[in-house]
Design an enzyme around this catalytic site. Structure first.
Site, mmCIF file in Angstrom:
data_model
loop_
_atom_site.group_PDB
_atom_site.id
_atom_site.type_symbol
_atom_site.label_atom_id
_atom_site.label_comp_id
_atom_site.label_asym_id
_atom_site.label_seq_id
_atom_site.Cartn_x
_atom_site.Cartn_y
_atom_site.Cartn_z
ATOM 1 N N CYS A 127 -4.082 0.614 -2.598
ATOM 2 C CA CYS A 127 -3.898 -0.644 -1.863
ATOM 3 C C CYS A 127 -2.792 -1.493 -2.486
ATOM 4 C CB CYS A 127 -5.177 -1.466 -1.907
ATOM 5 S SG CYS A 127 -6.569 -0.756 -1.027
ATOM 6 N N GLU A 187 0.307 5.125 0.694
ATOM 7 C CA GLU A 187 -0.623 6.147 1.182
ATOM 8 C C GLU A 187 -0.145 7.547 0.787
ATOM 9 O OE1 GLU A 187 -1.362 5.335 5.341
ATOM 10 O OE2 GLU A 187 -2.479 3.506 4.831
ATOM 11 N N ASN A 188 -1.025 8.527 1.025
ATOM 12 C CA ASN A 188 -0.716 9.903 0.656
ATOM 13 C C ASN A 188 -1.447 10.840 1.610
ATOM 14 O OD1 ASN A 188 -1.335 12.505 -1.123
ATOM 15 N ND2 ASN A 188 0.433 11.450 -1.977
ATOM 16 N N ASN A 221 0.826 -1.200 0.000
ATOM 17 C CA ASN A 221 0.000 0.000 0.000
ATOM 18 C C ASN A 221 0.862 1.254 0.000
ATOM 19 O OD1 ASN A 221 0.539 -0.899 2.648
ATOM 20 N ND2 ASN A 221 -1.239 0.126 3.515
ATOM 21 N N CYS A 274 -10.464 -3.395 -4.748
ATOM 22 C CA CYS A 274 -9.439 -4.331 -5.242
ATOM 23 C C CYS A 274 -10.081 -5.606 -5.790
ATOM 24 C CB CYS A 274 -8.439 -4.676 -4.142
ATOM 25 S SG CYS A 274 -7.327 -3.302 -3.773
ATOM 26 N N GLU A 333 -2.854 -4.647 -3.329
ATOM 27 C CA GLU A 333 -3.302 -5.544 -4.411
ATOM 28 C C GLU A 333 -3.305 -4.816 -5.752
ATOM 29 O OE1 GLU A 333 -4.664 -5.018 -1.513
ATOM 30 O OE2 GLU A 333 -5.864 -6.692 -0.797
HETATM 31 N N1 THU Z 1 -5.244 -1.833 2.326
HETATM 32 C C1 THU Z 1 -4.610 -2.574 1.379
HETATM 33 O O1 THU Z 1 -3.540 -2.216 0.878
HETATM 34 N N2 THU Z 1 -5.180 -3.738 0.999
HETATM 35 C C2 THU Z 1 -6.290 -4.278 1.579
HETATM 36 O O2 THU Z 1 -6.686 -5.360 1.213
HETATM 37 C C3 THU Z 1 -6.985 -3.564 2.648
HETATM 38 C C4 THU Z 1 -6.510 -2.187 2.921
HETATM 39 C C5 THU Z 1 -4.591 -0.600 2.775
HETATM 40 C C6 THU Z 1 -5.228 0.684 2.345
HETATM 41 C C7 THU Z 1 -4.712 1.632 3.408
HETATM 42 O O3 THU Z 1 -3.417 2.075 3.046
HETATM 43 C C8 THU Z 1 -4.582 0.761 4.649
HETATM 44 O O4 THU Z 1 -4.564 -0.567 4.186
HETATM 45 C C9 THU Z 1 -5.704 0.940 5.661
HETATM 46 O O5 THU Z 1 -6.931 0.817 5.044
#
Ligand code: THU
Length: 161
Positions: free
Chosen positions: A71, A62-63, A60, A114, A73
């Site tokens: 995410c 983030e920003n 993941n 996703c 995936e």
């Molecule tokens: N997140 C993922 O990368 N994949 C998932 O399947 C669930 C959520 C990330 C998004 C965000 O950066 C953090 O987890 C919290 O939601």
């Protein structure tokens, strides 16, 4: 009453998984350590296994403008679409942790967005993509097809029929 049945395999521990899925999980774990998640502190890693033997990682990203993040995936799948266009995706493993210094895996399942994206990859290649994830009880769940996680999904067919 109609019903939808979801078939999946449950493995109590990582050691119970077939060796190639243990390797994929290790790759997802490695990806998890590269996650950029300073806002949620929820670190997610994904690893995508391709028919040509390659494994693509995603984590993941983030920003500060929160919705702009992505995410693990989708990061992995979109990178695969760029680096290995047309190559069959066989499986994806996802894992998560809350502390990179103690990467004890925690439960994670793919979000709805996703699932939608992975489903379209499956549709395009006309071949199922297995998904391995970690349950709340600590076991590993192997879903034989990502589309089965989205009953009554909206797909390209709706736009053309
Ligand atoms: N997140 C993922 O990368 N994949 C998932 O399947 C669930 C959520 C990330 C998004 C965000 O950066 C953090 O987890 C919290 O939601």
């Amino acid at each position: 009453m109609a019903e939808i049945i979801l078939s999946y395999q449950e493995y109590p521990t990582k050691q119970d998984l077939p060796p190639h899925l243990q390797t994929l999980l290790d790759q997802a774990q490695e990806a998890c350590n590269k996650a950029y998640a300073p806002y949620s502190h929820f670190y997610v890693g994904a690893a995508v296994a391709l028919a040509n033997g390659e494994i693509m990682q995603g984590c993941n990203q983030e920003n500060s403008a929160l919705p702009a993040g992505l995410c693990a995936e989708r990061t992995a799948f979109y990178a695969t679409g760029v680096q290995h266009p047309g190559v069959l995706i066989q499986s994806v493993a996802i894992t998560a942790c809350r502390d990179k210094t103690n990467p004890e895996p925690v439960a994670v399942t793919p979000c709805g967005g996703c699932r939608q994206v992975m489903m379209e990859f499956e549709e395009r290649q006309k071949s199922p993509i297995q998904l391995l994830m970690h349950s709340f009880s600590g076991s590993y769940l192997l879903i034989p097809s990502v589309t089965s996680l989205l009953p009554f999904n909206f797909s390209q067919q709706h736009m053309t029929h």
